[in-house]
Design an enzyme around this catalytic site. Structure first.
Site, PDB file in Angstrom:
ATOM      1  N   GLU A  87      -1.437   3.478   1.061  1.00 45.73           N
ATOM      2  CA  GLU A  87      -2.769   3.155   1.115  1.00 45.73           C
ATOM      3  C   GLU A  87      -3.812   3.663   2.367  1.00 45.73           C
ATOM      4  OE1 GLU A  87      -3.011  -1.108   1.594  1.00 45.73           O
ATOM      5  OE2 GLU A  87      -2.151  -1.574  -0.486  1.00 45.73           O
ATOM      6  N   HIS A  89      -6.457  -3.242  -2.416  1.00 41.44           N
ATOM      7  CA  HIS A  89      -6.073  -4.396  -1.557  1.00 41.44           C
ATOM      8  C   HIS A  89      -6.981  -5.323  -1.209  1.00 41.44           C
ATOM      9  CE1 HIS A  89      -2.578  -4.877   1.373  1.00 41.44           C
ATOM     10  NE2 HIS A  89      -3.143  -6.146   1.276  1.00 41.44           N
TER      11      HIS A  89
END
Length: 337
Positions: A275, A294
């Site tokens: 990420e 997320h």
């Protein structure tokens, strides 16, 4: 506590204003600008506030050794996380500083997003929206999307939940509202834990009999890679995997293989092994995968909830009373005082 002076609480986490005001009868509350990056609190320009703080409430700031060196009066830390990854537990333990967390703070909104991923993936919401925005809906083929984006209804189908805790139990409740049969894998729960609402079964049964499998186990050594090639091979070719929990619970290579080979119906993923998701990620090429960045906990409701839990923890600590929920003891392990 027996001190006549109010304990000073330095709050660097996003915090609900009403909750902060309710604490002022018992504490001197110092609200700092919430951190946007996970850097040491020692480098935040709050040396004067740290020098007098007896408690800290932090979310992204690192409460590390450098922070503790600047906070000689510190006795209590609340990490506004389910797991206090921003706190040096060993350093706190060595100085007799207790650490508490805010478990379940985002359980409701994570359950909401889980169901958004389920619906978006099973009913092709994201894919059909991209198709529409690209100008593909033509007057000469007005019924094409009706054929191209046919998806299954949820009523009467089976949802498999990995982990029956704070989030998993809320996903269960939502699934029952959709008329789904629910099976839960959780080795810490007895078979009849959910009564008639769900069956507690083996991991293999969840994987092999569910129309949708959703991941909500905590990440720890026993659950890292819990869903691997063997488990994914148990899923039916029309079943879906949804993960708004922890990316590392699912083996990345194994998942990419079954998606690439269309051995499952698709996936909905809010968490990723890297990420931000790289621009060249193969996941971005899969039409049968719904991706979100997320955002399961991205809600002001989470701030209100973690503020409430943190306030309860502060009051319990100040009065020497036990509090409900986990507190980290001086060895850094979870305990219930």
């Amino acid at each position: 506590m027996t001190h006549t002076a109010k304990p000073t609480v330095l709050v660097t986490a996003p915090f609900d204003a009403d909750t902060a005001e309710s604490l002022r009868d018992e504490f001197d509350v110092v609200l700092a600008e919430p951190a946007r990056h996970g850097e040491s609190l020692a480098a935040a320009g709050l040396d004067a506030q740290l020098a007098t703080a007896t408690a800290i409430v932090a979310e992204l700031d690192l409460v590390d050794r450098a922070t503790l060196d600047k906070a000689p009066a510190l006795r209590f830390v609340v990490s506004c996380r389910a797991v206090p990854v921003n706190v040096d537990l060993a350093a706190c333990a060595a100085r007799g500083i207790r650490v508490a967390t805010t478990p379940g703070r985002n359980a409701e909104v994570t359950a909401d997003l889980t169901f958004a991923l389920i619906l978006s993936t099973v009913r092709h919401v994201g894919r059909s929206e991209r198709w529409l925005r690209a100008g593909n809906w033509r007057p000469d083929a007005v019924f094409e999307p009706y054929e191209q984006f046919r998806g299954a209804g949820l009523g009467g189908r089976t949802l498999g939940i990995l982990g029956g805790g704070a989030v998993g139990s809320r996903v269960l409740r939502r699934a029952r509202g959709f008329g789904m049969t629910v099976k839960v894998y959780d080795p810490f729960l007895p078979a009849g834990h959910f009564g008639d609402d769900a069956s507690v079964v083996s991991l293999d049964e969840v994987m092999s009999t569910s129309d949708v499998v959703t991941v909500h186990v905590p990440l720890m050594p026993q659950t890292r890679g819990l869903v691997g090639a063997r488990e994914l091979a148990l899923m039916r070719p029309d079943a879906f995997l949804v993960n708004a929990g922890r990316a590392a619970v699912v083996d990345e290579d194994a998942l990419m293989t079954v998606l690439r080979e269309h051995r499952i119906g698709g996936a909905g993923l809010d968490v990723h092994h890297q990420e931000p998701l790289p621009a060249d990620s193969e996941l971005l090429t899969f039409d049968h995968v719904t991706l979100t960045p997320h955002i399961a906990g991205a809600s002001d409701d989470v701030v209100v909830e973690h503020s409430r839990i943190a306030a309860d923890a502060l009051r319990a600590w100040a009065h020497g009373a036990p509090r409900r929920g986990p507190v980290l003891n001086q060895s850094g392990e979870m305990s219930r005082p």
